[in-house]
Write a protein that holds these residues in place. Structure first.
Motif, PDB file in Angstrom:
ATOM      1  N   SER A 476       0.812  -1.217   0.000  1.00 25.34           N
ATOM      2  CA  SER A 476       0.000   0.000   0.000  1.00 25.34           C
ATOM      3  C   SER A 476       0.850   1.274   0.000  1.00 25.34           C
ATOM      4  O   SER A 476       0.325   2.381  -0.128  1.00 25.34           O
ATOM      5  N   TYR A 477       2.173   1.130   0.139  1.00 25.47           N
ATOM      6  CA  TYR A 477       3.041   2.303  -0.008  1.00 25.47           C
ATOM      7  C   TYR A 477       3.029   2.834  -1.439  1.00 25.47           C
ATOM      8  O   TYR A 477       3.406   3.963  -1.698  1.00 25.47           O
ATOM      9  N   TYR A 478       2.669   1.982  -2.401  1.00 19.30           N
ATOM     10  CA  TYR A 478       2.800   2.351  -3.815  1.00 19.30           C
ATOM     11  C   TYR A 478       1.418   2.514  -4.427  1.00 19.30           C
ATOM     12  O   TYR A 478       0.644   1.557  -4.458  1.00 19.30           O
ATOM     13  N   ALA A 479       1.146   3.717  -4.923  1.00 15.76           N
ATOM     14  CA  ALA A 479      -0.188   3.987  -5.473  1.00 15.76           C
ATOM     15  C   ALA A 479      -0.528   3.023  -6.616  1.00 15.76           C
ATOM     16  O   ALA A 479      -1.651   2.529  -6.699  1.00 15.76           O
ATOM     17  N   PHE A 480       0.463   2.702  -7.467  1.00 17.37           N
ATOM     18  CA  PHE A 480       0.131   1.877  -8.633  1.00 17.37           C
ATOM     19  C   PHE A 480      -0.186   0.426  -8.259  1.00 17.37           C
ATOM     20  O   PHE A 480      -0.708  -0.328  -9.074  1.00 17.37           O
ATOM     21  N   LEU A 481       0.124   0.041  -7.036  1.00 14.10           N
ATOM     22  CA  LEU A 481      -0.203  -1.334  -6.620  1.00 14.10           C
ATOM     23  C   LEU A 481      -1.584  -1.423  -5.970  1.00 14.10           C
ATOM     24  O   LEU A 481      -2.081  -2.516  -5.722  1.00 14.10           O
ATOM     25  N   GLU A 482      -2.187  -0.272  -5.697  1.00 13.51           N
ATOM     26  CA  GLU A 482      -3.460  -0.280  -4.985  1.00 13.51           C
ATOM     27  C   GLU A 482      -4.520  -1.167  -5.645  1.00 13.51           C
ATOM     28  O   GLU A 482      -5.179  -1.959  -4.974  1.00 13.51           O
ATOM     29  N   PRO A 483      -4.678  -1.091  -6.981  1.00 18.26           N
ATOM     30  CA  PRO A 483      -5.720  -1.927  -7.611  1.00 18.26           C
ATOM     31  C   PRO A 483      -5.447  -3.426  -7.463  1.00 18.26           C
ATOM     32  O   PRO A 483      -6.340  -4.241  -7.711  1.00 18.26           O
ATOM     33  N   LEU A 484      -4.230  -3.795  -7.067  1.00 17.38           N
ATOM     34  CA  LEU A 484      -3.908  -5.225  -6.967  1.00 17.38           C
ATOM     35  C   LEU A 484      -4.232  -5.816  -5.597  1.00 17.38           C
ATOM     36  O   LEU A 484      -4.102  -7.022  -5.391  1.00 17.38           O
ATOM     37  N   LEU A 485      -4.660  -4.958  -4.681  1.00 13.87           N
ATOM     38  CA  LEU A 485      -4.923  -5.461  -3.328  1.00 13.87           C
ATOM     39  C   LEU A 485      -5.912  -6.636  -3.301  1.00 13.87           C
ATOM     40  O   LEU A 485      -5.696  -7.602  -2.563  1.00 13.87           O
TER      41      LEU A 485
END
Ligand code: HEM
Ligand SMILES: [Cu+2]
Length: 570
Positions: A476-485
């Motif tokens: 969750s530190y990385y905005a671009f990974l948010e959709p992968l949660l």
């Protein structure tokens, strides 16, 4: 104490007459100071199981943190960044060196090789005892690193330099030294065991058991032992060099002292790629035993399989730099490693095709060992195929160090170690204990483990292609990974199901040891020599030395279906 022991004695293994010193002495000799390969095999199984629980707990902690970053994990609490790195490192190391090798080589290799070749024991029984104790020592040193100041090793199971070379980089001091020592000692144990397997399989074969009549499981143990013998040295040397860099002022791996950090990667992977085959081959050996027994058919292409095992072994020494495509190596050098990597998939494809061909026209017997072996082969197929993608430098530039790689290697290791391990345990449990495991619980255990596994790692291929890097503490530190949660949440939920499913296995083992169906000598209709003797086999294995009269895996037609035409003359 005396009183309570006497009270329990009639129901325990210690006999009816209470506990005398002589009996305690017998217990000690039988289960601790034993040179019987079967007891030693079970000791290996015990060590692998204990370490497996720690490794699985580490997987659970990481998965919890990835799905619910920063929240408190049940049974542990909040996982902070430095311990995350440590649990990651311990998980990988434990699974590879303290579960996979002790289980597939130590437990199955020790228990089965002498039986399958018709020997009374290993060639060097005392060396065998020393080897399992050495592994016990290594495990103790390894586990001790959890309790030292600054915690255990934390630079990943690959321990790349310079990260691992200077305690200032990871904040880990003694813990990493213990890692180095423990892995060195662990390898010494596996080497001793390999010498025993080789000598036994080559020199103690029963009369009539020519090399080309050996069960394929024995062949995989031979090839794995040779592979480990040739590959362990470079990493053992590298471990000593790294210890020297950390403590005695040398600079093998440190650029500021004139050394090369990349040298570690070369030494690690020159060992590391053969190492994955040291694990994979015995697992294939298990499938190659289980398939013909439950298909009631000879394995397709025996000779070609033996050749393929050796070919894969030889090739495994010339692919190591596919782990290093992004290390700055020249494109001219990347190409030959890419080609060898793609070629090495051929022998494995041959073995998998042979397994599938064995099922053609089979008289399939539905039983848990077969279901585990079949699900392992299906899972492994996806692991192997994704490996071919990674063998292309162009693709690997993008996918290197992403979750695609994590998914790929779990798709090869999990079917080998866990699904393959269970196939072997369900198949040989009756031989080892004289009792059959329950089928209904077994099939639920298999189905849940197999399906849950797909939900853990299929989503992670997707995460990897979406650019999710591996070895991150908090996505969750990385905005671009948010959709992968959501992918992480699915993977973690499935991990909980997968771990819970193992309770079925524990219940099955306890219940079956106590109440399970009593196993005859040959409960599945196998054709190899371990089924010629009682379940469990007596000390020294065979009442009369067996004589081998034909190849393994032959079945004859009979009115009620095919019946085994075993290797031994009866
Ligand atoms: C329930 C089954 C398992 C789960 C949920 C699981 C989960 C994980 C996770 C979350 C990671 C960290 C990935 C990263 O951040 O890069 C990891 C790494 C790893 N796992 Fe597993 N794992 C499982 C089983 C296994 C098995 C059976 C093996 C091998 C026999 C294995 C070997 C490894 C290795 C070698 C690493 C790399 C560690 C490193 O990057 O240093 N895992 N696993
Ligand atoms: Cu490799």
């Amino acid at each position: 104490m005396e009183e309570s022991l006497r009270h329990r004695a009639p129901h325990s293994a210690l006999g009816r007459a209470g506990v005398s010193f002589a009996q305690l002495d017998t217990f000690w000799r039988k289960w601790v100071f034993s040179t019987d390969h079967k007891v030693i095999g079970l000791q290996y199984l015990g060590i692998a199981s204990v370490m497996g629980v720690v490794g699985a707990f580490a997987a659970y902690l990481m998965r919890w943190q990835l799905a619910f970053p920063g929240s408190s994990a049940p049974l542990y609490g909040v996982l902070d960044p430095p311990p995350y790195n440590a649990w990651l490192t311990m998980h990988g190391t434990i699974m590879m060196f303290f579960v996979a090798m002790p289980l597939l080589l130590g437990a199955f290799g020790n228990y089965l090789v002498p039986l399958m070749v018709g020997a009374r024991d290993m060639a060097f029984p005392r060396l065998n005892m020393v080897s399992v104790w050495t592994l016990g020592l290594a495990s103790a040193i390894f586990l001790a690193s959890f309790f030292v100041e600054e915690g255990p090793a934390a630079a990943g199971w690959t321990n790349y330099t310079p990260l691992s070379a200077d305690p200032a980089f990871t904040g880990v001091g003694v813990g990493f030294d213990l890692w180095l020592v423990a892995v060195f000692v662990d390898f010494a144990a596996v080497l001793m065991s390999g010498i025993n397997v080789l000598t036994t399989a080559l020199n103690l074969r029963a009369s009539g058991l020519t090399l080309m009549r050996l069960p394929l499981f024995v062949w995989t143990q031979i090839v794995a032992a040779v592979l480990f013998l040739f590959s362990a040295g470079p990493l053992m040397g590298a471990i000593l060099m790294l210890l020297a860099d950390r403590h005695w002022g040398t600079g093998f791996f440190l650029a500021d002292r004139g050394g090369s950090p990349l040298l570690w990667q070369h030494l690690f992977w020159f060992f590391g790629h053969p190492e994955v085959y040291v694990i994979l081959l015995p697992a294939l050996g298990i499938f190659l035993e289980v398939f013909p027994t439950f298909a009631r058919r000879p394995i397709a292409a025996y000779g070609t399989i033996v050749a393929a095992l050796w070919a894969s072994a030889a090739l495994s020494f010339v692919v190591w730099a596919h782990h290093m495509f992004v290390s700055g190596m020249s494109v001219q050098l990347a190409l030959p490693f890419s080609i060898t990597t793609i070629i090495i998939s051929v022998p494995f494809a041959i073995v998998l095709f042979a397994l599938i061909a064995t099922l053609r026209g089979a008289e399939l017997q539905s039983a848990t060992p077969f279901w585990f072996a079949l699900s392992a082969v299906a899972t492994f197929l996806l692991g192997g195929v994704t490996g071919i993608f990674l063998g292309s430098p162009a693709v690997d530039m993008y996918l290197h160090d992403t979750y695609f790689v994590v998914a790929h290697f779990h798709y090869t290791l999990f079917p080998s170690v866990v699904l393959g391990g269970f196939a072997g345990i369900y198949y040989w449990f009756p031989k080892m204990t004289g009792r059959l495991l329950g089928e209904r619980l077994g099939q639920w255990h298999c189905g849940l483990t197999f399906v849950a596994f797909q939900f853990v790692f299929l989503p992670l291929f997707v995460a990897g292609v979406a650019g999710h890097m591996r070895r991150v503490y908090d996505p969750s530190y990385y905005a671009f990974l948010e959709p992968l949660l959501p992918l992480h949440r699915v993977a973690t939920g499935a991990t909980l199901v997968l771990l819970a499913a193992q309770i079925l296995f524990l219940v099955n083992v306890v219940w079956s040891l106590w109440r399970g169906r009593v196993a005859a000598s040959n409960p599945w209709g196998g054709t190899t020599l371990e089924w010629a003797t009682t379940s469990p086999p007596p000390h020294e294995n065979f009442a009369v030395a067996p004589v081998v009269v034909r190849e393994p895996y032959l079945y004859a037609r009979a009115a009620a279906g095919r019946v085994p035409n075993p290797q031994w003359s009866s």
